[in-house]
Design an enzyme around this catalytic site. Structure first.
Site, PDB file in Angstrom:
ATOM      1  N   ASN A 126       0.803  -1.223   0.000  1.00 17.47           N
ATOM      2  CA  ASN A 126       0.000   0.000   0.000  1.00 17.47           C
ATOM      3  C   ASN A 126       0.839   1.277   0.000  1.00 17.47           C
ATOM      4  OD1 ASN A 126       0.636  -1.190   2.539  1.00 17.47           O
ATOM      5  ND2 ASN A 126      -0.627   0.324   3.546  1.00 17.47           N
ATOM      6  N   GLN A 179      -5.135  -3.539  -1.258  1.00 14.35           N
ATOM      7  CA  GLN A 179      -4.690  -2.419  -2.088  1.00 14.35           C
ATOM      8  C   GLN A 179      -4.798  -2.734  -3.581  1.00 14.35           C
ATOM      9  OE1 GLN A 179      -3.407   1.503  -2.082  1.00 14.35           O
ATOM     10  NE2 GLN A 179      -3.865   0.235  -0.303  1.00 14.35           N
ATOM     11  N   SER A 233     -11.094  -4.931   0.703  1.00 19.99           N
ATOM     12  CA  SER A 233     -11.888  -3.943   1.429  1.00 19.99           C
ATOM     13  C   SER A 233     -12.536  -2.983   0.441  1.00 19.99           C
ATOM     14  CB  SER A 233     -10.958  -3.196   2.392  1.00 19.99           C
ATOM     15  OG  SER A 233     -11.685  -2.297   3.173  1.00 19.99           O
ATOM     16  N   ALA A 234     -13.817  -2.648   0.707  1.00 19.45           N
ATOM     17  CA  ALA A 234     -14.594  -1.883  -0.281  1.00 19.45           C
ATOM     18  C   ALA A 234     -14.074  -0.466  -0.513  1.00 19.45           C
ATOM     19  CB  ALA A 234     -16.062  -1.819   0.155  1.00 19.45           C
ATOM     20  N   HIS A 235     -13.643   0.188   0.555  1.00 20.86           N
ATOM     21  CA  HIS A 235     -13.342   1.622   0.402  1.00 20.86           C
ATOM     22  C   HIS A 235     -12.077   1.892  -0.404  1.00 20.86           C
ATOM     23  CE1 HIS A 235     -10.166   2.267   3.577  1.00 20.86           C
ATOM     24  NE2 HIS A 235     -10.578   1.060   3.894  1.00 20.86           N
ATOM     25  N   THR A 294     -25.039  -9.365  12.867  1.00 22.10           N
ATOM     26  CA  THR A 294     -25.967  -9.055  11.781  1.00 22.10           C
ATOM     27  C   THR A 294     -25.209  -8.545  10.555  1.00 22.10           C
ATOM     28  OG1 THR A 294     -27.566  -8.466  13.450  1.00 22.10           O
ATOM     29  CG2 THR A 294     -28.034  -7.695  11.228  1.00 22.10           C
ATOM     30  N   CYS A 348      -2.439   4.144   8.327  1.00 23.84           N
ATOM     31  CA  CYS A 348      -2.394   3.405   9.591  1.00 23.84           C
ATOM     32  C   CYS A 348      -1.359   3.998  10.536  1.00 23.84           C
ATOM     33  CB  CYS A 348      -2.046   1.937   9.350  1.00 23.84           C
ATOM     34  SG  CYS A 348      -2.644   1.309   7.803  1.00 23.84           S
TER      35      CYS A 348
HETATM   36  C1  LIG Z   1      -6.061  -0.302   3.674  1.00 21.63           C
HETATM   37  C2  LIG Z   1      -5.362  -1.579   3.823  1.00 21.63           C
HETATM   38  C3  LIG Z   1      -5.702  -2.450   4.855  1.00 21.63           C
HETATM   39  C4  LIG Z   1      -6.754  -2.114   5.867  1.00 21.63           C
HETATM   40  O1  LIG Z   1      -8.039  -2.151   5.336  1.00 21.63           O
HETATM   41  P1  LIG Z   1      -9.227  -1.335   6.045  1.00 21.63           P
HETATM   42  O2  LIG Z   1     -10.442  -1.804   5.396  1.00 21.63           O
HETATM   43  O3  LIG Z   1      -8.934   0.116   5.795  1.00 21.63           O
HETATM   44  O4  LIG Z   1      -9.140  -1.669   7.496  1.00 21.63           O
HETATM   45  C5  LIG Z   1      -5.029  -3.654   4.936  1.00 21.63           C
HETATM   46  N1  LIG Z   1      -4.088  -4.000   4.041  1.00 21.63           N
HETATM   47  C6  LIG Z   1      -3.741  -3.197   3.020  1.00 21.63           C
HETATM   48  C7  LIG Z   1      -2.709  -3.649   2.030  1.00 21.63           C
HETATM   49  C8  LIG Z   1      -4.367  -1.957   2.871  1.00 21.63           C
HETATM   50  O5  LIG Z   1      -4.040  -1.174   1.858  1.00 21.63           O
END
Ligand SMILES: *Cc1c(COP(=O)(O)O)cnc(C)c1O
Length: 270
Positions: A30, A58, A78-80, A116, A204
């Site tokens: 990342n 990522q 992860s969605a965001h 849930t 982070c």
């Molecule tokens: C952002 C990220 C995470 C954490 O994911 P979140 O959904 O933001 O907690 C873990 N690993 C990598 C490689 C990331 O880029």
């Protein structure tokens, strides 16, 4: 692992012990954007009968990943990170892989994660994935061109600058530089004053002033790791914005170096 953070599959093979049960490798880092050789790693894992997990948070939706071809047993995303809502992620688990429950209690998620379901999150993630996959190839081409333009110009026009991460095995939207003699934090503030959002490490660890552990792990000395900057782009980024950013970067880096005693010492010694 080399100085770009790229894992050497043979080094990984040599690190496997009789009691090794799991190999877990990020699909792409990342901070520095380096894309790992998942297929080669997956082949070793399969050959040795070891489970293979990849943190693809990522990379997912940005580069092609095929769990069959790459022999991936587990994958998290992860969605965001691909335009979806915050607070929802996924874990792919190959059929037959047995893992313990993460949250005990209810029978949700095949008894692995009680609680849930976050339905709006799930639907949002699904839609975001659909959209991301629809134009991934085009988007990746566009972003890679812009990224390379950014990298080429910065390296050519700002002296004592280093690109962190692999030049080509790299996420299409990531550029990460180290500028000698200056502090990443000062760079961030001055860029922000010009309307440019950047980062000096990962979110982070953004509360900490320590240099990035990723940059230290690939062997950068502290003072160079401190002068690092991550710029990420998207399909909405334009060439004009990239050129504006480069011009501002040149001004700011010059200004900060002119105030830097380290730079002054360096110039005197030249
Ligand atoms: C952002 C990220 C995470 C954490 O994911 P979140 O959904 O933001 O907690 C873990 N690993 C990598 C490689 C990331 O880029």
């Amino acid at each position: 692992m080399d100085e770009n953070g790229l894992i050497d599959p043979e080094e990984l093979r040599a690190a496997i012990r009789p009691d090794t049960i799991l190999i877990s490798v990020m699909a792409a880092n990342n901070e520095i954007g380096t894309i790992e050789p998942l297929r080669e790693i997956g082949e070793i894992a399969k050959e040795k009968g070891i489970l293979f997990h990849t943190d693809a948070v990522q990379a997912f939706g940005h580069i092609p990943i095929d769990v069959e071809e790459m022999h991936i047993d587990m994958l998290s995303a992860s969605a965001h990170k691909l335009g979806g809502p915050k607070g929802i992620g996924l874990m792919y688990i190959r059929k037959g892989v047995k893992i313990r429950s993460f949250i005990h209690g209810g029978a949700q998620e095949r008894q692995r994660r009680a609680g849930t379901h976050n339905v709006p999150g799930i639907v949002g993630f699904g839609k975001a994935m659909e959209l991301a996959l629809e134009n991934m190839e085009e988007r990746s081409k566009y972003e890679t061109q812009l990224r390379d333009h950014l990298i080429d110009r910065v390296l050519a026009e700002i002296p004592y600058t280093k690109l962190n991460g692999d030049r080509t095995k790299r996420l299409p939207n990531n550029a990460n530089f180290s500028f000698r003699f200056i502090e990443g934090e000062s760079l961030l503030i001055l860029l922000d004053q010009n309307g440019i959002c950047a980062s000096s490490g990962s979110a982070c660890t953004s509360g900490s002033l320590d240099p990035s552990h990723v940059l230290l792990a690939i062997g950068l000395p502290h003072e160079i790791a401190h002068g690092s900057l991550r710029l990420t782009l998207s399909e909405k980024t334009t060439k004009e914005e990239i050129d504006f950013t480069i011009e501002k970067l040149k001004e700011i880096v010059t200004r900060l170096r002119n105030m830097s005693p380290l730079y002054e010492d360096f110039v005197k010694k030249q």
